[in-house]
Motif scaffolding. Structure first.
Motif, short mmCIF file in Angstrom:
data_model
loop_
_atom_site.label_atom_id
_atom_site.label_comp_id
_atom_site.label_asym_id
_atom_site.label_seq_id
_atom_site.Cartn_x
_atom_site.Cartn_y
_atom_site.Cartn_z
N LEU A 168 -0.96 -46.95 19.36
CA LEU A 168 -1.67 -47.48 18.20
C LEU A 168 -3.01 -48.08 18.60
O LEU A 168 -4.05 -47.82 17.98
N GLN A 295 -2.38 -37.70 21.08
CA GLN A 295 -1.27 -38.06 20.19
C GLN A 295 -1.71 -39.14 19.21
O GLN A 295 -2.59 -39.95 19.49
N VAL A 296 -1.06 -39.14 18.06
CA VAL A 296 -1.31 -40.18 17.06
C VAL A 296 -0.09 -40.23 16.16
O VAL A 296 0.64 -39.26 16.03
N SER A 297 0.14 -41.40 15.57
CA SER A 297 1.27 -41.54 14.65
C SER A 297 0.78 -41.57 13.22
O SER A 297 -0.33 -42.04 12.95
N ALA A 298 1.62 -41.06 12.29
CA ALA A 298 1.30 -41.23 10.88
C ALA A 298 1.28 -42.72 10.59
O ALA A 298 2.00 -43.49 11.20
N SER A 300 -1.25 -44.86 11.07
CA SER A 300 -1.92 -45.68 12.08
C SER A 300 -2.86 -46.66 11.39
O SER A 300 -3.77 -46.25 10.68
N GLN A 301 -2.62 -47.94 11.60
CA GLN A 301 -3.41 -48.97 10.93
C GLN A 301 -3.90 -49.97 11.96
O GLN A 301 -3.22 -50.21 12.95
N ASP A 397 -2.74 -44.69 2.98
CA ASP A 397 -1.63 -43.80 3.32
C ASP A 397 -0.28 -44.50 3.16
O ASP A 397 0.69 -43.89 2.70
N ILE A 398 -0.24 -45.78 3.52
CA ILE A 398 1.03 -46.51 3.37
C ILE A 398 1.35 -46.67 1.88
O ILE A 398 2.51 -46.55 1.47
N GLN A 401 2.59 -43.36 0.58
CA GLN A 401 3.94 -43.08 1.05
C GLN A 401 4.96 -43.95 0.33
O GLN A 401 6.01 -43.48 -0.10
#
Lengths: 569, 263, 359
Positions: A168, A295-298, A300-301, A397-398, A401
């Motif tokens: 992150l 790499q990256v995660s959904a 990401s904040q 995005d959060i 979702q």
């Protein structure tokens, strides 16, 4: 030194030792009884200060174990889901702190929560100072120091967030690098300088570490010192209240009441921070995994204080200019550099902007209630709503979702709301403030409704109104009577137009805009009349109760006897 | 295509049209792809099973997908999707869809496993596609969870988030949470690429690596939260909300106590 | 008070002539129109009038201190009692570290009790009456101001700063150059960018084989199903990284391979840059460089989870949404004599975020 104070006790001897070398008696004499006004909102700055102390203490502990190195190692610690994984020493030592050091995880979580707290408390403290007008002369410089402290806090927080070198934080660094590279002319060089070459390099963690534990905390400490010295020297502002004037400070003495309250409050803030760190997880880096640039995660904040910047970058349209062999990335420069630049400049200069707009250059030690400065309050709420819109954009995005919405629609809607919501909030707040002012005037003249209804001998029902308490009255009546600047004549005495007067006219118009709609205070005569009215009503009620003739209370309605002595419902 | 789902709330069939278009494309694609990725396991299907499958299909699926699985106005062709796709879609309750939506949601399955197997066998008979994986394929008892984590972060966390909580995709679609997915379903999802998900055939991610991934997801499903309440494992946003409500709220409550006049 | 002070003239403008209780006179207004009401002379708390209440408060304070001490002692016990990886189940929290939970709870509660005790003590037992301090004028009085100016002028004259322009100008010149060496010293923080951002290792050889990053194996076209995705790197990347000790090359040359039905490909960045429907795109977002593999195979949309830039991979990587201004660079691929997928040369443009010299 007179013989009468020759010390005999051990404490006396210590005091004597210090006094003969440092004249502490003078310092104590003039400071120990200093008066501090007491109000909950005056303690928000303290929260920031205490969070900073907690950060220094927990941060020092973390430095004992953390290794600011990007050298790659193979993890072989107790956390099985990362066993055998390649990672930087920084990340591995963060895992070590979290899983091998008893209390290490607690210290990490305290440090991180306290960092969020620190900047949060500074911001809320700044809101308090803004909405009460505490930034006005003679405290403009302290306002500027505060602005710089918030900025330093954000930079400090971001650097700390980057150190563990997890997936992150690395994503945050990648984004930062992209923004730096977009800076015209020097961007690429600055980026190569910061990262020791291309991204990610192997220098940035060590460099950020030095800045994070030495340079920036040093600056913050120095500025906090200056900030507090100024508060001390200029004395704290106070709310209007009984006996409060521009020329005095009413409250509790430094020793003992204030010392006990402030000292106790430190431990309370430490206690709450520690309890939260015991109960609520923050930044579980072992779940994010080590950073690698592919790499990256959904979801990401960044941490909250960077959220508005990330949000601005998210909602910005994709404008870029390519000309003359150069690239000007408006899609990054505008949201990440120009916008925060404008925001902080306006923030830092606000005391002067308001003084210029109102023409009020007097000293102010009594605070304004936010409702009594409707335009200032509305400007504040407008700015906060703008900031919040950006912040919400950063979490688009959060939100998409969580509420099953379309991220594209949210983003497009936010582009519009960013410009619609703030002016709307301005208008609403201003109206609300003015209606509160009218209600204040109403309340001070007519008192509280008590719910007790009295029926007068001739049949009329009246509700008993109780006068406001001394504190309530002092609070409402402690409002400044403001007189907007008069509009200068457009022509001089001979009827000749004065073109040079436009500036004065504009300023007068601004001042009228700022103050124009304010509701004036009642006059002394009105207040005295209201007071005699209360006394009269009081007497009526006492009379009615005392007559001991037939009366009955039905459903809370107190019936005064009628002329013929009978009572009716 | 991007704006079709945008208006799907007003026109309920729009999502289905999208689904149809996409599934037709994918289905057709399977039909033309090399057979290297296809491991038909439907050979073992008995005649009765196919008969049962046919009956269930006719009752529950054919109104959208057509009597012969050729697709229709509101459902894509199922020719060549394979048994694994049916087992996944019906087994996770996504099919039959309760209503036309941007995306089929996980819900309690309508059919039992026997019926699902029959449906899968019947649909597999339309044309070759990935078969239902054998339990040995998704048995992760000897898998390497750490390596699984690495492959997960490389291939999965982009959409499903670092903790498997899912994430937002374009136009209201989303990558679902994998918190309830069983090893078999995870395996099937990878080989069939349901909805918007890319296909990760065994040639792309070998079965061994898939087991490692499953082991990591299994870890995520049961992972402790050493630091305390995880706040949904959604990262800094929920941390912020907590900080500004509970934490700052508690501190302000104390300041009010300190500042209040003692009686 | 100096005549220039803009404070109200009298420090005790509030006046204490009015009784705190009973009728108010509303006779005192400051020069800004505020009514100044009288200060309440004595504030009687229950602990001031009732000795038993005071005693009770005293006991409460003491108990809070005792509770704090007990928590701190308990925290030491928790430190000794729990290893750093022991877990316990706590309702509402889940399975958490026992050490973290107990240490934090006890230290936290202990601090809270300690602080609450001090505050309770101050509120209940220390003086409850408000005290008054007077403000002083911040502006110096006329004598101080005159004296300050005079002394400064004397010093300035004695220094000769104004009367000796040669000294003044050379000093200013020297001071102006003073920061230069300091700035120059920073130059070695990193190398000059030169052409580094324009090349990746895909261009090192005319044909570089492509490695499936997850499995570590070379990619053959038949590995990739339609609708499939492979995260890939150039062959030899690990060696390059080992030599450099950084992940710099990975941050530029990571790619994704996707396969679609050739009829679905609307456009490419170069004629025939695909191989039988297999397309290779840079993985590094052209916005600020997040690695993207969030590929939605049905719509061929590639969505960046950082800022939601969306690219259509079936249409030459065109930007269809979000803040990115440029398409995702496509890598031209083919198959070598042994049937492995290879890149045919480098990207035609710099990958990743924009930079000033990019052009």
């Amino acid at each position: 030194m007179s013989t009468s104070t020759t010390p005999t006790t051990p404490q006396g001897k210590v005091a004597d030792f210090l006094d003969e070398r440092l004249s502490i008696s003078k310092a104590i004499k003039s400071n120990i009884s200093k008066v501090f006004p007491d109000h909950w909102s005056f303690m928000l700055g303290e929260v920031a200060l205490y969070s900073f102390i907690i950060l220094l203490l927990s941060g020092t502990y973390l430095t004992l174990f953390f290794k600011p190195s990007m050298v790659e190692v193979i993890y072989n610690g107790p956390y099985v889901p990362l066993k055998g994984v390649k990672m930087s020493e920084a990340f591995a030592s963060t895992l070590h702190i979290s899983f091998d050091v008893r209390g290490g995880l607690l210290m990490r979580q305290i440090h991180h929560w306290a960092a969020l707290f620190f900047i949060g408390a500074m911001s809320i403290h700044m809101f308090r100072v803004f909405f009460t007008g505490a930034f006005r002369k003679p405290r403009e410089l302290n306002w500027v120091i505060g602005t710089v402290l918030v900025l330093l806090g954000i930079v400090e927080g971001f650097m700390g967030y980057s150190l563990p070198d997890d997936l992150l934080s690395g994503t945050g660094l990648r984004i930062t690098q992209g923004i730096i590279a977009a800076v015209p002319v020097v961007g690429t060089y600055v980026s190569f300088g910061l990262f020791g070459g291309e991204f990610p390099g192997h220098d940035v963690v060590a460099r950020f570490y030095t800045l994070h534990i030495l340079l920036i905390p040093g600056l913050i400490l120095a500025l906090v010192g200056a900030h507090l010295m100024m508060v001390w020297y200029q004395k704290h502002t106070q709310w209007p209240g009984p006996g409060r004037t521009e020329g005095n400070v009413v409250g509790y003495r430094l020793f003992p009441v204030y010392t006990a309250k402030a000292g106790g409050f430190f431990f309370v803030v430490l206690g709450i921070t520690t309890l939260i760190s015991a109960l609520v997880s923050i930044n579980p880096v072992w779940m994010f995994g080590p950073y690698t640039p592919d790499q990256v995660s959904a979801g990401s904040q960044p941490d909250w204080y960077m959220g508005f910047l990330d949000g601005a970058v998210r909602v910005m349209p994709n404008w870029e200019i390519n000309a003359l062999g150069h690239t000007l990335s408006l899609n990054l420069i505008v949201p990440a550099l120009v916008l925060p630049g404008i925001m902080t400049t306006l923030l830092g200069l606000y005391p002067w902007i308001e003084a210029w707009a109102t023409g009020d250059r007097r000293e102010h030690h009594l605070l304004d209630r936010p409702r009594n400065a409707p335009v200032r309050t509305a400007l504040g709420v407008m700015s906060i709503s703008f900031y919040l819109m950006l912040w919400i954009s950063g979490a688009n995005d959060i939100i998409a979702q969580t509420f099953r919405l379309s991220i594209n629609q949210i983003t497009v809607a936010l582009r519009v709301l960013l410009f619609v919501v703030p002016p709307l909030m301005f208008m609403l707040t201003k109206r609300w403030c003015l209606s509160l002012q009218r209600r204040d005037r109403e309340k001070v003249l007519h008192g509280h409704e008590t719910g007790r209804i009295l029926r007068l001998p001739h049949g009329e029902f009246v509700e008993i109104h109780a006068p406001l308490s001394l504190e309530e009255q002092a609070e409402i009546l402690g409002k400044m009577d403001v007189a907007p600047m008069a509009l200068p004549a457009a022509t001089d005495a001979n009827g000749v137009a004065q073109p040079a007067a436009w500036k004065a006219r504009m300023q007068a118009k601004l001042s009228q805009w700022f103050y124009g709609a304010n509701v004036s205070l009642p006059t002394r005569a009105e207040l005295l009349e209201a007071q005699s009215h209360f006394e009269h009503a009081d007497a009526l009620e006492v009379e009615a109760t005392n007559r001991h003739r037939t009366y009955e209370a039905v459903g809370g309605v107190l019936l005064a006897p009628t002329e013929d002595g009978s009572s009716r419902h | 295509m991007a704006n079709i789902s945008g208006s799907s709330r007003r026109r309920p069939y729009a999502g289905a049209v999208l689904l149809l278009a996409a599934l037709t494309t994918t289905g057709a694609a399977y039909a033309v792809t090399t057979s290297a990725i296809v491991s038909p396991k439907s050979a073992a299907a008995s005649a009765e099973q196919i008969e049962l499958g046919k009956r269930l299909f006719t009752e529950g699926c054919s109104s959208c997908h057509g009597l012969a699985g050729q697709g229709g106005s509101s459902g894509p062709s199922l020719i060549g999707v394979g048994a694994a796709a049916v087992d996944f879609q019906v087994g996770t309750g996504r099919m039959p869809m309760a209503q036309a939506d941007t995306q089929a949601m996980r819900k309690p399955p309508v059919y039992n496993q026997e019926q699902i197997d029959a449906l899968a066998a019947y649909v597999a008979s339309f044309g070759a596609g990935p078969g239902v994986p054998d339990p040995s394929q998704y048995d992760f008892s000897n898998a390497n969870v750490a390596r699984g984590g690495e492959i997960y972060r490389l291939n999965c966390s982009q959409c499903h988030n670092y903790a498997g909580k899912g994430g937002a995709l374009s136009d209201g679609k989303y990558a679902p949470s994998v918190m309830k997915a069983t090893p078999k379903q995870i395996y099937e999802a990878m080989i069939t690429g349901p909805q918007g998900m890319p296909v990760f055939s065994d040639a792309q991610i070998p079965a061994k690596d898939k087991q490692d991934i499953i082991a990591y997801i299994d870890y995520l499903q049961n992972a402790p939260d050493p630091g305390g309440a995880a706040l949904g494992r959604l990262g800094p946003v929920t941390e912020t909300v907590f900080m500004f409500t509970a934490a700052i709220g508690a501190v302000i409550a104390v300041t009010i106590w300190i500042g209040a006049k003692s009686r | 008070m100096a005549e220039h002070s803009n404070l109200p003239a009298s420090p005790d403008a509030g006046g204490h002539d009015e009784a705190a209780h009973g009728a108010l006179d509303y006779g005192t207004r400051d020069e800004r129109g505020r009514f100044i009401l009288p200060l309440e002379e004595h504030h009687q708390r229950i602990t001031d009038v009732d000795p038993r209440a005071a005693k009770r408060a005293e006991r409460q304070v003491a108990w809070l201190f005792v509770a704090g001490a007990a928590c701190f002692a308990g925290a030491v016990a928790a430190f000794v009692g729990f290893s750093s990886h022991e877990l316990i189940h706590v309702p509402m929290l889940g399975n958490v570290s026992a050490s973290n939970f107990w240490l934090g709870t006890l230290i936290g509660l202990g601090s809270f009790f300690l602080g609450a005790a001090a505050i309770h003590w101050a509120r209940r037992l220390m003086p409850g009456d408000e005290a008054v301090d007077y403000r002083h004028s911040l502006r110096g009085d006329e004598d101080s101001r005159a004296s300050a100016i005079e002394q400064f002028k004397r010093g300035a004259a004695e220094s000769g700063f104004l009367s000796r322009p040669l000294v003044r100008r050379t000093m200013l010149g020297a001071m102006a150059l003073f920061p230069l060496p300091l700035v120059v010293l920073l130059a070695d923080l990193g190398p000059a960018p030169k052409e580094k951002l324009r090349h990746t290792m895909w261009g090192d050889k005319p044909a570089t084989r492509i490695i499936n990053q997850g499995s570590g194996e070379l990619v053959r076209p038949e590995h990739l199903a339609v609708g499939g995705l492979i995260n890939a790197i150039p062959e030899g990347l690990e060696k390059v990284e080992e030599e450099a000790g950084t992940q710099n090359e990975r941050a530029k040359s990571s790619i994704i391979l996707v396969r679609m039905n050739p009829s679905e490909i609307k456009a490419q960045q170069g004629q025939g840059w695909d191989y039988q429907g297999i397309l290779a795109y840079s993985k590094i977002c052209t916005h600020v460089g997040c690695p993207i593999s969030l590929y939605q195979q049905r719509t061929h949309a590639l969505l960046c989870p950082c800022h939601q830039s969306t690219f259509d991979l079936s249409d030459a990587g065109r930007v269809v949404f979000g803040p990115a201004a440029r398409h995702m660079p496509q890598l031209r691929i083919g198959v070598d004599s042994e049937g492995y997928l290879v890149s045919l040369g480098d990207f035609a443009e710099p990958v990743g975020p924009s930079f000033w010299e990019r052009g």
